[in-house]
Design a protein around this motif. Sequence first.
Motif, mmCIF file in Angstrom:
data_model
loop_
_atom_site.group_PDB
_atom_site.id
_atom_site.type_symbol
_atom_site.label_atom_id
_atom_site.label_comp_id
_atom_site.label_asym_id
_atom_site.label_seq_id
_atom_site.Cartn_x
_atom_site.Cartn_y
_atom_site.Cartn_z
ATOM 1 N N SER A 178 -33.161 7.010 11.687
ATOM 2 C CA SER A 178 -34.617 6.962 11.719
ATOM 3 C C SER A 178 -35.215 8.247 12.279
ATOM 4 O O SER A 178 -36.281 8.695 11.859
ATOM 5 C CB SER A 178 -35.050 5.773 12.581
ATOM 6 O OG SER A 178 -36.393 5.879 12.977
ATOM 7 N N SER A 179 -34.504 8.869 13.224
ATOM 8 C CA SER A 179 -35.063 10.038 13.912
ATOM 9 C C SER A 179 -34.647 11.357 13.271
ATOM 10 O O SER A 179 -35.121 12.417 13.673
ATOM 11 C CB SER A 179 -34.587 10.042 15.369
ATOM 12 O OG SER A 179 -33.240 10.466 15.434
ATOM 13 N N CYS A 180 -33.748 11.317 12.277
ATOM 14 C CA CYS A 180 -33.110 12.552 11.800
ATOM 15 C C CYS A 180 -34.088 13.467 11.055
ATOM 16 O O CYS A 180 -34.662 13.107 10.029
ATOM 17 C CB CYS A 180 -31.928 12.211 10.901
ATOM 18 S SG CYS A 180 -31.114 13.682 10.246
ATOM 19 N N GLU B 215 -30.832 13.096 0.855
ATOM 20 C CA GLU B 215 -29.420 12.963 0.477
ATOM 21 C C GLU B 215 -28.450 13.281 1.612
ATOM 22 O O GLU B 215 -27.249 13.055 1.492
ATOM 23 C CB GLU B 215 -29.110 13.865 -0.716
ATOM 24 C CG GLU B 215 -29.675 13.360 -2.019
ATOM 25 C CD GLU B 215 -29.302 14.276 -3.161
ATOM 26 O OE1 GLU B 215 -28.122 14.304 -3.540
ATOM 27 O OE2 GLU B 215 -30.189 15.001 -3.656
ATOM 28 N N PHE B 216 -28.962 13.842 2.700
ATOM 29 C CA PHE B 216 -28.106 14.169 3.849
ATOM 30 C C PHE B 216 -27.308 12.938 4.268
ATOM 31 O O PHE B 216 -27.858 11.851 4.414
ATOM 32 C CB PHE B 216 -28.986 14.683 4.995
ATOM 33 C CG PHE B 216 -28.244 14.979 6.276
ATOM 34 C CD1 PHE B 216 -26.968 15.543 6.257
ATOM 35 C CD2 PHE B 216 -28.831 14.705 7.505
ATOM 36 C CE1 PHE B 216 -26.291 15.821 7.445
ATOM 37 C CE2 PHE B 216 -28.167 14.977 8.696
ATOM 38 C CZ PHE B 216 -26.893 15.529 8.664
ATOM 39 N N VAL B 217 -26.011 13.110 4.459
ATOM 40 C CA VAL B 217 -25.143 11.992 4.859
ATOM 41 C C VAL B 217 -25.626 11.375 6.181
ATOM 42 O O VAL B 217 -25.576 10.159 6.365
ATOM 43 C CB VAL B 217 -23.669 12.461 4.955
ATOM 44 C CG1 VAL B 217 -22.789 11.338 5.470
ATOM 45 C CG2 VAL B 217 -23.168 12.926 3.599
ATOM 46 N N CYS C 52 -26.879 19.404 8.759
ATOM 47 C CA CYS C 52 -27.507 19.005 10.039
ATOM 48 C C CYS C 52 -28.177 20.216 10.664
ATOM 49 O O CYS C 52 -27.571 21.257 10.816
ATOM 50 C CB CYS C 52 -26.434 18.457 10.981
ATOM 51 S SG CYS C 52 -26.911 18.482 12.728
ATOM 52 N N THR C 53 -29.442 20.083 11.023
ATOM 53 C CA THR C 53 -30.194 21.223 11.524
ATOM 54 C C THR C 53 -30.196 21.344 13.048
ATOM 55 O O THR C 53 -30.960 22.102 13.627
ATOM 56 C CB THR C 53 -31.630 21.228 10.943
ATOM 57 O OG1 THR C 53 -32.288 22.422 11.344
ATOM 58 C CG2 THR C 53 -32.430 20.046 11.424
ATOM 59 N N HIS C 54 -29.304 20.583 13.697
ATOM 60 C CA HIS C 54 -29.095 20.827 15.123
ATOM 61 C C HIS C 54 -30.379 20.555 15.918
ATOM 62 O O HIS C 54 -30.736 21.322 16.805
ATOM 63 C CB HIS C 54 -28.701 22.307 15.293
ATOM 64 C CG HIS C 54 -27.674 22.547 16.358
ATOM 65 N ND1 HIS C 54 -28.012 22.700 17.672
ATOM 66 C CD2 HIS C 54 -26.327 22.653 16.291
ATOM 67 C CE1 HIS C 54 -26.890 22.915 18.379
ATOM 68 N NE2 HIS C 54 -25.874 22.884 17.563
ATOM 69 N N CYS C 55 -31.063 19.453 15.582
ATOM 70 C CA CYS C 55 -32.370 19.211 16.212
ATOM 71 C C CYS C 55 -32.284 18.304 17.425
ATOM 72 O O CYS C 55 -33.273 18.101 18.116
ATOM 73 C CB CYS C 55 -33.332 18.626 15.193
ATOM 74 S SG CYS C 55 -33.010 16.882 14.828
ATOM 75 N N PHE C 56 -31.126 17.744 17.694
ATOM 76 C CA PHE C 56 -30.882 16.896 18.870
ATOM 77 C C PHE C 56 -31.637 15.561 18.837
ATOM 78 O O PHE C 56 -31.571 14.799 19.802
ATOM 79 C CB PHE C 56 -31.263 17.595 20.200
ATOM 80 C CG PHE C 56 -30.611 18.927 20.431
ATOM 81 C CD1 PHE C 56 -29.368 19.013 21.035
ATOM 82 C CD2 PHE C 56 -31.246 20.103 20.069
ATOM 83 C CE1 PHE C 56 -28.774 20.248 21.279
ATOM 84 C CE2 PHE C 56 -30.659 21.338 20.297
ATOM 85 C CZ PHE C 56 -29.425 21.418 20.910
ATOM 86 N N SER C 57 -32.370 15.256 17.767
ATOM 87 C CA SER C 57 -33.142 14.004 17.739
ATOM 88 C C SER C 57 -32.236 12.792 17.852
ATOM 89 O O SER C 57 -32.559 11.815 18.536
ATOM 90 C CB SER C 57 -33.935 13.889 16.441
ATOM 91 O OG SER C 57 -34.956 14.831 16.423
ATOM 92 N N CYS C 58 -31.101 12.839 17.150
ATOM 93 C CA CYS C 58 -30.209 11.680 17.158
ATOM 94 C C CYS C 58 -29.620 11.446 18.546
ATOM 95 O O CYS C 58 -29.320 10.318 18.918
ATOM 96 C CB CYS C 58 -29.096 11.854 16.122
ATOM 97 S SG CYS C 58 -28.179 13.398 16.266
ATOM 98 N N ILE C 59 -29.457 12.526 19.303
ATOM 99 C CA ILE C 59 -28.900 12.372 20.657
ATOM 100 C C ILE C 59 -29.874 11.580 21.518
ATOM 101 O O ILE C 59 -29.483 10.651 22.223
ATOM 102 C CB ILE C 59 -28.607 13.749 21.291
ATOM 103 C CG1 ILE C 59 -27.550 14.492 20.468
ATOM 104 C CG2 ILE C 59 -28.158 13.593 22.742
ATOM 105 C CD1 ILE C 59 -27.113 15.818 21.047
ATOM 106 N N GLN D 66 -20.738 14.925 17.553
ATOM 107 C CA GLN D 66 -19.596 14.558 16.699
ATOM 108 C C GLN D 66 -19.607 15.420 15.423
ATOM 109 O O GLN D 66 -18.555 15.796 14.904
ATOM 110 C CB GLN D 66 -19.622 13.070 16.335
ATOM 111 C CG GLN D 66 -19.898 12.107 17.500
ATOM 112 C CD GLN D 66 -19.064 12.384 18.742
ATOM 113 O OE1 GLN D 66 -17.908 12.806 18.643
ATOM 114 N NE2 GLN D 66 -19.649 12.166 19.908
ATOM 115 N N ILE D 67 -20.803 15.730 14.936
ATOM 116 C CA ILE D 67 -20.907 16.581 13.749
ATOM 117 C C ILE D 67 -20.368 17.980 14.063
ATOM 118 O O ILE D 67 -19.636 18.579 13.270
ATOM 119 C CB ILE D 67 -22.371 16.649 13.249
ATOM 120 C CG1 ILE D 67 -22.833 15.246 12.811
ATOM 121 C CG2 ILE D 67 -22.519 17.646 12.102
ATOM 122 C CD1 ILE D 67 -24.325 15.149 12.490
ATOM 123 N N MET D 68 -20.701 18.492 15.256
ATOM 124 C CA MET D 68 -20.201 19.816 15.635
ATOM 125 C C MET D 68 -18.674 19.810 15.746
ATOM 126 O O MET D 68 -18.003 20.777 15.415
ATOM 127 C CB MET D 68 -20.830 20.271 16.961
ATOM 128 C CG MET D 68 -22.328 20.492 16.882
ATOM 129 S SD MET D 68 -22.830 21.555 15.504
ATOM 130 C CE MET D 68 -24.139 20.587 14.758
#
Lengths: 386, 297
Positions: free
Chosen positions: A171-173, A181-183, A220-227, A239-241
């Motif tokens: 939801s936050s990505c 289409e981003f996984v 992934c644009t490294h936005c930290f929203s999911c964190i 985990q993506i990194m």
Amino acid sequence: MSAYTLKVRRYQPESEEDDKRGAYWEKFDVELDPTLSVLDGLLQAKNDADGTLAVRCSCRAAICGSCGVKINGQSTLACKTQLGEAAEEAARKARTGDGDAEITVEPMGNMPVIKDLVTDMESTHWKKFRRVTPWLLPAGPPPEREYIVPAESMVDVTQSVACIQCGACVSSCLSMEADPEFVGPAALAKAYRFVGDPRDGQTTERLFDLANDPHGMYDCTHCFSCIDACPKDVAPMNQIMRLRRLAGDDHGIRDVNNGHSHEMAFVKNIRKKGTLDESLLFQESYAPGVKGKLLPRVSAIRGLLDSIPTAIRGIRTGKMRSIPKLIPGVHHKLPGDAQDHVKHIYERAEESKIQLNLYIIGEGGEEDASAEATEPESVEEESATA
Amino acid sequence: MKLAYWPGCVSRGFTPELHGSTALAADALGIELVTLDRANCTGAGVIAEHNQELADTLNARTFALAQETGLSMMNICSTCQGAQSECQERLDADASYRAHINETLSGEGLAYSKDADGFTNKNFLWVLVEDYGLDKLAEKVKRPLEGLRVGPFYGCYVLRPKTRLGYDEHPDRDLYLEQVIEVLGGTVVDYDGARRCCGFPVITMNKETSLRQAGTHVGDAIDAGADCLVTPCPLCHLNLDMQQPEAAKVVGRDLGLAVLHLPQLVGLALGFDPKQLGMPKHIASTIAVEDRVAALA
Ligand code: SF4
Ligand code: SF4
Ligand code: FES
């Protein structure tokens, strides 16, 4: 008991009333203890004011992952957010200085809304989740009894195992907003859960698959929203990194997004120059090394050509000194022997490659127990320089 | 006020106007900056992606150089802030790890010390609000930016993750741009993009995704009636300003919105000329903003 106003984003596509079939806002006044949850507030509103208010929930204890919503714009679980805290946050964000701001509650983002706060998790979240083959593919026939694995290697995947599939990260990505289409964070965190599992036999294949999806780990644009969204501290971005590090560095996989070559261009750039030389970075990201220059990939040529209009505009306004390496740029150097020390750091760190996992050792609190042995020495060292 | 200053790489590369305008604004505010000219790139999160220890040691070196001066440290880039805070979090979490890193640095006579004499590393925005003070800033304003409608754009790296970035202690860090815009006399424009991602980190990997993000936010700000955006991050500036014509193609609409660096906006209110602040170097024209400011003077 305190009074709260919940401002809820509603949508009732099957309503008899014309003005309810499009999305609209509706306010509900509830009275509850501040330590009770926003979900409790929603259920009171449903009970007392409007039985058609749709919200999904089950455990009410942040375990089942059913009640993902956005509260004051933040994706989270309704049952894990206290009313008192939510009201304070609403007031803070409104910058009005008073405590009685309305708590906004919206359905999760990046997924279709079915009704009110209920979103269609199947069309996005679960579909993407299945995309990463979220089950174990063991290397050989199963052992006669249980699998025996070293404890450390399971500790490594603990964080991604903690996921309850609530979809708050999806939801936050912010990448998914731009590229549906981003996984996505939940599925990629789950991918790491199996990539990092010592019992799995398809590690390279899994990594190769994700590295070759243009909407995979390098989208992934490294936005930290999911964190910040995740109620279970899974930190999907981290985990993506790790997936990227494993794919590019450990398995030598070249991805379709030129992500790994960009990363290595950056790393080498600083080794050589100490500070970033952007012109050189662009060039090296697309066509690394001598081989890249003599035999660049089609995608690399396209990428480099695409950046030329931007570069020309930059040169015209005095922003850039040169088109990426078509004319060599001048880049300032670190003074004296500073660059030698930077190189020394590279030599040592590339050899030991320590990865501190804060999820396991705990953040910012007391020192790691295993550190105690060296503690006196390091304290001495520090006080000597303080 | 005196601070050890890490200018970053991009402020001396593709956005030279940022470094220049910071020097002018700091001087006028009476903030003395001691440039850490031996310091190295923060790695911008990319080096940490490759090798955590490498990024941690490189930044421990910069912190140690700052600590040698006995001053706290200032940066002018959201991304520097985020990348450095990430490393500092790990360095501060484990004494044996810190000792290992300090051993690497010992050849240069450097060592990073946790919590040395209240050592902090803050970007210009945080320094302005928390240490310099909005009251004092208000006193320095010579030309209130009346009628200038400014959209804030923070950059992810000073917003998230909240636990790492000191939001427990300073919960309003995600509102500072609004506060500064108001103190400078401007009007805050609310629009969807203020706390979203500019897309820069994937510009070389997925240009379409990257530019769609930048273009959407610029477009939303225009629709909300902004005269310009202001950002404390030069990398956001690259995507929002330098790539703006390309972003316009991706989102299929005309854009053309000036994007100011934070020290430029401060500098305008302090009475500096847009040329001195390097505004003609931008790609998206700043002329409309310049005209408005000229009308105020
Ligand atoms: S860090 Fe990556 S995966 Fe996480 S929300 Fe941002 S773009 Fe999505
Ligand atoms: S990673 Fe966290 S936010 Fe995402 S689905 Fe799992 S528990 Fe929810
Ligand atoms: S109701 Fe189960 S997680 Fe909220």
